[in-house]
Design an enzyme around this catalytic site. Structure first.
Site, mmCIF file in Angstrom:
data_model
loop_
_atom_site.group_PDB
_atom_site.id
_atom_site.type_symbol
_atom_site.label_atom_id
_atom_site.label_comp_id
_atom_site.label_asym_id
_atom_site.label_seq_id
_atom_site.Cartn_x
_atom_site.Cartn_y
_atom_site.Cartn_z
ATOM 1 C CG ASP A 152 149.395 -37.466 61.580
ATOM 2 O OD1 ASP A 152 149.639 -38.347 60.737
ATOM 3 O OD2 ASP A 152 149.882 -37.471 62.729
ATOM 4 C CG ASP A 347 152.324 -41.768 58.346
ATOM 5 O OD1 ASP A 347 151.257 -41.344 58.831
ATOM 6 O OD2 ASP A 347 153.444 -41.415 58.757
#
Length: 469
Positions: A152, A347
Site C-alpha cells: 500500500d 494510490d
C-alpha cells in the site's frame, strides 16, 4: 496481368483485415500521425482464468518470487468462497478505501498511527483494505514464516496479525505469525526514540494502534524483526506492527506492507540498501502476474518518463500534478484551478480513478461522443457510462492520456485501463466523479501493466509501458 494485379490487391486487403481482426490493440492515427483511438478485441476484456501466465520480466529476475492474483488461476489462496465475491462488493470496498483516504486527510493523520541493491517481489491482486489491492508474499522471523501482505503506497507502517490475538483477529489464509517462535523478534522499548508520536506503553513495551477511515483497525506491539524478501535479500531489525487485536476489511491477507513516504515505511527503513527507490507493475488480469521491486537495479524498462512527486500534506500519499487530460483528439478544458483545491495523488489501493466532478463530467461527455456508434446501456454502482458489446468482435475506443507536471504524458493504451467489464452486455468507463472534498486519485485500474517507479530520494515518479511482460 490485370488479373494478377487484382489478385494481389485482394490478398493485400485480406492481410490488412486479418491483422485488424487479430491484433489485441491497434492504434489508429489521424493524418497528422497522432494516435487518437485504439481497436481491441472484445474478448480481451474477459481473459481466460483457466491457466496461469507468469510475467517474463519478473520470473527472469534473479531475486524474483512467483506472484499470483489472490482470486486467480495462479493463487494458492483462492477458493470457491473467494469466487463468489462480486463486482458490487469490490466497488463497495473501493468506496470504503476512498472514504478512508478522505478521513485520513481531513484529520491530517497519515494512518491513524500511534506510534544500489535490487530485489523483486511479486504483486498479486486481491481484495483488502476496502478495495481490490495487490499483495506480496514475504518471510518474517527466524525461522522464516511466509505471510501475504497487501502492499500500500498510502500506508507507512508494515504490520501483520500476531498470536496470541488477545483481542481478536480476522480470518486469514496462512497461519498467524507467532513471535514467541522467532529468535529474531524484539519488542521496541518505550525508551526507544522511535516510540513516540502518540504511541503508548504496556509493561515498558511500545504499543501502536492504527484506525482506518472505514473503522478497520489494528493494535499491538511495535517491534523489530527479520524480513526475508528473497533468499538473497534478508533485512534485519525492520520496525513493524505485531497486531494482536485486528478487525476490518482485510480478508485473507495477513496485513499491510507500507510503501508510503513516512519514516517507518519499508522504503524509508531500507534507504541505505535500496536507495529509497521501488517500482511495481500491476498485472493485467487475475490470470497474470506482476512484480514489486526494491532498488534501481531492478527497474526493467529503459523508457521510464518521470514527473515530480509532491508531499501531500502530512499524509504518506504520493502527490502528483495533473495538468491536462485528453480523450482522443480532444483536450479537456482543465485550468490550473481544476485540481488546485485538493490536488491529486497516485494510490496503489484505490481501484477506480476519481476525478473532480466537473473534470469527470467533461471526460464523460467527450468519451460518449467518441463512442456514439456503440449501444449504451444502464449504469452500475459508481459507473454512469456503460455499453453493450454483445455480438461484437472488436471495438474502437478513444485514447485517454494524462499530462503530468514536468511534461510527462501517461497514455492509457490497454483496454483494461479504460473500461471496467461486468459482462459483454455491460462494460463501463472505468472512471468516476467525486465531490471536491478529497484529492483526485489516480487508481490502480489505470496503472495496470505499466512499470511505475517511485524514486523517493530523487523526488520523482516514473511511468513506462509494458512493465510486466
Amino acid at each position: 496481368m490485370s488479373v494478377m494485379k487484382n489478385f494481389l490487391n485482394v490478398i493485400l486487403i485480406l492481410c490488412v483485415c486479418l491483422n485488424w481482426c487479430f491484433t489485441e490493440g491497434v492504434a489508429e492515427k489521424k493524418e497528422s500521425g497522432k494516435v487518437d483511438s485504439y481497436t481491441f478485441q472484445v474478448s480481451s476484456l474477459f481473459p481466460s482464468s483457466s491457466s496461469c501466465v507468469l510475467s517474463s520480466k519478473a520470473s527472469n529476475t534473479k531475486s524474483s518470487l512467483r506472484v499470483v492474483h489472490m482470486h486467480g488461476a495462479c493463487s494458492h489462496l483462492s477458493s470457491n468462497k473467494d469466487a463468489s465475491l462480486d463486482h458490487e462488493e469490490i466497488l463497495r470496498h473501493d468506496q470504503a478505501r476512498v472514504e478512508s483516504i478522505r478521513s485520513k486527510l481531513s484529520k491530517n493523520n497519515a494512518d491513524g498511527v500511534s506510534m544500489t541493491k535490487s530485489t523483486k517481489l511479486p504483486a498479486k491482486s486481491g481484495i483488502t483494505l476496502g478495495s481490490g489491492n495487490y499483495i506480496v508474499t514475504i518471510g518474517i522471523g527466524t525461522p522464516k514464516h511466509d505471510i501475504s501482505l497487501a502492499f500500500d503506497t498510502g500506508s507507512d507502517l508494515t504490520w501483520t496479525q500476531c498470536k496470541p490475538c488477545l483481542g481478536s483477529c480476522y480470518s486469514q489464509k496462512e497461519p498467524i505469525f507467532n513471535p514467541s517462535s522467532s529468535s529474531s523478534y524484539h519488542n521496541v522499548s518505550c525508551s526507544s526514540p522511535v516510540c513516540k508520536n502518540g504511541t503508548t506503553c504496556l509493561d515498558s513495551n511500545c504499543v501502536y494502534g492504527i484506525v482506518y477511515g472505514d473503522n478497520s483497525f489494528t493494535r499491538g506491539f511495535f517491534a523489530k524483526e527479520r524480513f526475508t524478501l528473497t533468499n538473497s535479500d534478508v533485512l534485519d531489525n525492520v520496525y513493524f506492527g505485531c497486531g494482536e487485536y485486528n478487525q476490518g476489511l482485510f480478508f485473507r491477507t495477513a496485513g499491510i506492507l507500507g510503501l508510503g513516504r513516512g519514516k517507518l515505511s519499508l522504503p524509508s527503513q531500507t534507504a541505505t540498501t535500496y536507495n529509497n527507490i521501488f517500482s511495481y507493475c500491476l498485472p493485467s488480469s487475475a490470470s497474470n502476474t506482476g512484480h514489486l521491486t526494491f532498488g534501481s537495479a531492478g527497474i526493467v524498462s529503459k523508457s521510464v518518463k518521470f514527473t515530480p512527486v509532491y508531499s501531500f500534506r502530512s499524509s504518506p500519499h504520493y502527490g502528483i500534478k495533473i495538468v491536462g487530460i485528453s480523450v482522443g483528439d480532444k483536450e479537456l478544458e482543465i485550468t490550473p484551478a481544476s485540481f488546485s483545491t485538493n490536488g491529486a495523488i497516485i494510490d496503489s489501493g484505490t481501484v477506480i480513478t476519481r476525478l473532480p466532478t466537473k473534470v469527470y463530467a467533461e471526460l464523460r461527455t467527450v468519451f460518449k461522443e467518441k463512442m456514439s456508434r456503440y449501444k449504451a446501456t444502464s449504469g452500475r454502482g459508481i459507473f454512469d457510462t456503460c455499453y453493450d458489446f454483445t455480438g461484437l468482435d472488436t471495438m474502437r475506443i478513444p485514447k485517454i492520456a494524462f499530462s503530468l507536471g514536468g511534461g510527462t504524458v501517461v497514455e492509457l493504451d490497454k483496454i483494461g485501463m479504460v473500461l471496467y467489464p461486468f459482462t459483454r452486455s455491460q462494460v463501463c468507463l472505468a472512471f468516476a466523479g467525486d465531490d471536491d472534498h478529497i484529492p483526485a486519485i489516480f487508481g490502480n485500474v489505470q496503472q495496470k501493466t505499466m512499470e511505475i517507479v517511485y524514486d523517493v530520494a530523487g523526488g520523482r515518479l516514473g511511468f513506462a509501458p509494458n512493465g510486466c511482460s
